[in-house]
Design an enzyme around this catalytic site. Structure first.
Site, PDB file in Angstrom:
ATOM      1  N   ASP A   1       9.374   1.434   6.449  1.00 22.54           N
ATOM      2  CA  ASP A   1       8.435   2.445   5.956  1.00 22.54           C
ATOM      3  C   ASP A   1       7.262   1.819   5.214  1.00 22.54           C
ATOM      4  OD1 ASP A   1       7.598   5.137   4.939  1.00 22.54           O
ATOM      5  OD2 ASP A   1       8.229   4.267   3.036  1.00 22.54           O
TER       6      ASP A   1
ATOM      7  N   LEU B   1       4.561   9.812   0.330  1.00 23.76           N
ATOM      8  CA  LEU B   1       3.178  10.104   0.736  1.00 23.76           C
ATOM      9  C   LEU B   1       2.516   8.938   1.453  1.00 23.76           C
ATOM     10  CD1 LEU B   1       2.017  11.941  -2.499  1.00 23.76           C
ATOM     11  CD2 LEU B   1       2.473  12.971  -0.282  1.00 23.76           C
ATOM     12  N   ARG B   2       3.299   7.874   1.707  1.00 22.29           N
ATOM     13  CA  ARG B   2       2.701   6.691   2.336  1.00 22.29           C
ATOM     14  C   ARG B   2       2.125   7.024   3.711  1.00 22.29           C
ATOM     15  NH1 ARG B   2       6.624   2.973   1.241  1.00 22.29           N
ATOM     16  NH2 ARG B   2       5.728   2.179  -0.664  1.00 22.29           N
ATOM     17  N   GLY B   3       2.826   7.880   4.459  1.00 20.04           N
ATOM     18  CA  GLY B   3       2.366   8.264   5.801  1.00 20.04           C
ATOM     19  C   GLY B   3       1.002   8.942   5.757  1.00 20.04           C
TER      20      GLY B   3
END
Length: 346
Positions: A203, A284-286
């Site tokens: 991720d 919230l990385r995506g």
């Protein structure tokens, strides 16, 4: 070193196919804050050739001469403490232009080799902070490539990802601490047959590109012939692609300059977050990576506004590796991401 002594690198613009991998590498070079690329695919599909080719293609960077960290001469985020002290003391620093560093991380590398070591003896006897830089120092402002990243010790992968995300490497030993800039594009590659990375590590890579062995016989012949031509006469091959290489180099340089001016509409930002939410992407990385990648693609195409097409081109690369909940499931090829994208954007 004379040009003859430098080993020639296969030209990036001569690489046939593997569009996903090439796009992901170009976007990370335009904006390293995207967070690197994980390239998964069959053996013998040109992963390392492509990564070396992009590093060779990049415009040269200006560094402080003889500095082990490739320090920038004016950006404090990219300079070592010694360079900062010299600037504060108003010492004039000499600069030099170098090729973008491309550092290979060997599989058996130790933590000391990666992070660098502090000479405790010297610190205690002479009161001097003596630091032997590691691979992270060499990779500052460049590309750090880890082949077979899925076979690397998890602890080392964590260190690499922390440095890539923060832009700094900190080494602590016996109460002595040294930190230096380590901002690089992290590129990992691997073969899925040898096992996936743990989801929490996966991720943290900005993008995930999949590559497959080319099936069309005509394309396979073209790839084999190009490689044979290059091996037999590298100079002639490089000359043949010189104009295309220059063109791409300028395109990347212009995109890097244009990037801060690129805007993405609020409506699109909301839709990107809707896609992430519907796909049940953790954290919230995506959202952040998709926004950054879409902006980098717009800059690459010379556009000052992100369009729906830009988002569509990057959304699979940015999200497919964040969907997994069950460690035994394999990574989605991207159909699920595109289906949700179309539903929300249409």
């Amino acid at each position: 070193m004379s040009n003859q002594a430098v080993r020639p690198v296969f030209p990036f613009t001569a690489i046939v196919g593997q569009e996903e991998m090439k796009l992901a590498l170009i976007l990370n070079v335009i904006d390293p804050r995207i967070g690197g690329v994980m390239i998964m695919g069959d053996r013998g599909t040109g992963k390392s050739t492509t990564i070396r080719a992009i590093a060779d293609l990049l415009p040269e960077i200006e560094v402080v001469k003889d500095d082990p960290f490739n320090s920038h001469y004016s950006d404090s985020e990219l300079m070592s403490d010694n360079v900062k002290k010299s600037l504060m003391s108003q010492i004039t620093l000499e600069t030099a232009f170098i090729k973008v560093p491309m550092v290979d991380l060997p599989l058996g590398a130790t933590e000391d080799r990666v992070c660098g070591t502090i000479d405790i003896e010297k610190a205690l006897t002479e009161g001097v902070k003596s630091f032997e830089p590691g691979l992270l120092a060499k990779a500052n402002r460049g590309i750090l490539y880890v082949d077979e990243v899925n076979l690397l010790d998890d602890h080392l992968v964590d260190i690499l990802l922390d440095s890539a995300a923060s832009g700094w490497n900190t080494v602590e030993r016996e109460g002595i601490s040294i930190r230096h800039p380590a901002r690089f594009v992290l590129v990992g590659s691997g073969n899925p047959e040898e096992g996936e990375l743990r989801p929490q590590l996966l991720d943290r890579f900005g993008m995930h590109a999949e590559i497959r062995t080319v099936k069309e016989p005509e394309l396979r012949v073209q790839i084999v012939e190009q490689r044979s031509d290059f091996d037999m006469n590298p100079a002639a091959c490089l000359l043949k692609y010189q104009d295309k290489q220059e063109e791409l180099k300028n395109k990347i340089r212009n995109a890097q300059e244009m990037l801060p001016k690129v805007a993405i509409d609020y409506e699109y930002r909301v839709k990107i977050s809707q896609v992430c939410s519907e796909l049940d992407v953790d954290g919230l990385r995506g959202d952040i990576v998709t926004n950054r990648a879409a902006k980098a693609l717009a800059a690459y195409e010379g556009k000052s506004n992100v369009s729906e097409e830009h988002i569509q081109k990057v959304v699979t690369l940015c999200l497919r590796h964040r969907l997994r909940k069950d460690p035994l499931e394999s990574i989605d090829s991207g159909d699920k991401v595109l289906k949700v994208f179309k539903k929300i954007f249409d």
